[in-house]
Design a protein around this motif. Structure first.
Motif, PDB file in Angstrom:
ATOM      1  N   TYR A  46      59.116  39.687 -45.419  1.00 38.83           N
ATOM      2  CA  TYR A  46      58.992  40.508 -44.204  1.00 38.83           C
ATOM      3  C   TYR A  46      58.414  41.891 -44.334  1.00 38.83           C
ATOM      4  O   TYR A  46      58.834  42.484 -45.245  1.00 38.83           O
ATOM      5  CB  TYR A  46      60.587  40.667 -43.644  1.00 38.83           C
TER       6      TYR A  46
ATOM      7  N   THR B 229      56.234  39.035 -41.965  1.00 43.27           N
ATOM      8  CA  THR B 229      55.637  37.663 -42.398  1.00 43.27           C
ATOM      9  C   THR B 229      54.199  37.826 -42.778  1.00 43.27           C
ATOM     10  O   THR B 229      53.735  37.120 -43.513  1.00 43.27           O
ATOM     11  CB  THR B 229      55.874  36.697 -41.428  1.00 43.27           C
TER      12      THR B 229
ATOM     13  N   CYS C 210      62.087  43.707 -34.271  1.00 40.10           N
ATOM     14  CA  CYS C 210      62.381  42.554 -34.812  1.00 40.10           C
ATOM     15  C   CYS C 210      63.932  42.275 -34.673  1.00 40.10           C
ATOM     16  O   CYS C 210      64.638  43.203 -34.245  1.00 40.10           O
ATOM     17  CB  CYS C 210      62.237  42.567 -36.462  1.00 40.10           C
TER      18      CYS C 210
ATOM     19  N   MET D 156      67.226  38.498 -43.392  1.00 33.60           N
ATOM     20  CA  MET D 156      66.271  39.431 -43.385  1.00 33.60           C
ATOM     21  C   MET D 156      66.670  40.594 -43.781  1.00 33.60           C
ATOM     22  O   MET D 156      67.635  40.756 -44.790  1.00 33.60           O
ATOM     23  CB  MET D 156      66.478  39.844 -41.606  1.00 33.60           C
TER      24      MET D 156
END
Length: 177
Positions: free
Chosen positions: A149, A151, A89, A1
């Motif tokens: 990201y 997405t 997230c 990430m």
């Protein structure tokens, strides 16, 4: 990430969530700048993400967005616009789990900037996990099989370019990796 991670932990304002400001930076050709990151010990585990990072001290999200953009890219000549999207997230990165409340700001730069950026304020972790940057067209994002990201970034960018910024921030689906 995303590798904007610093050693700063979550703050009390977000109920344990790390407060993050991100920048959707567009150039004069409506391309978006994304950074290329990876796990520090596994460059094959990679993804693309918008510049940004956690708030420091009592800075505002706007201040954090501009600071992070300058630190990660060397780009300072931008016009910061409205908050486009908000997202929560949670993801593993560098041996720990990150839980974040992210705000995405629109920004424009009036010059076309090469992708060899001048990242001057990267943390040690960022130096070990950011592999570069690239300007992407919306069409390139739509066709890509790369991990990006958030997405749905290609769809979100298309809507932004077609309709302009939303009247208020759009809350995106929570992403848990």
């Amino acid at each position: 990430m995303p590798t904007e991670a610093t050693d700063a932990g979550p703050d009390a304002y977000g109920g344990g969530l790390r407060r993050v400001a991100r920048v959707v930076l567009l150039d004069p050709r409506d391309r978006i700048l994304l950074l290329h990151g990876h796990e520090p010990d596994d460059p094959a585990d990679d993804w693309w993400f918008t510049p940004g990072g956690g708030l420091e001290g009592d800075e505002t999200r706007e201040d954090a967005a501009l600071r992070e953009l300058a630190e990660e890219t060397g780009i300072t000549e931008v016009e910061l616009g409205p908050v486009l999207w908000r997202r929560r997230c949670s993801f593993p990165f560098a041996g720990r789990r990150w839980d974040q409340d992210e705000w995405y700001y629109l920004a424009r730069t009036s010059r076309t900037i090469r992708t060899q950026l001048e990242a001057m304020g990267l943390t040690d972790l960022e130096r070990r996990s950011v592999a570069g940057a690239r300007w992407w067209t919306c069409q390139e994002l739509t066709r890509s099989h790369e991990t990006v990201y958030p997405t749905r970034l290609a769809e979100l960018l298309r809507r932004l370019l077609d309709e302009g910024p939303p009247a208020g921030p759009v809350t995106l689906d929570t992403e848990i990796v």
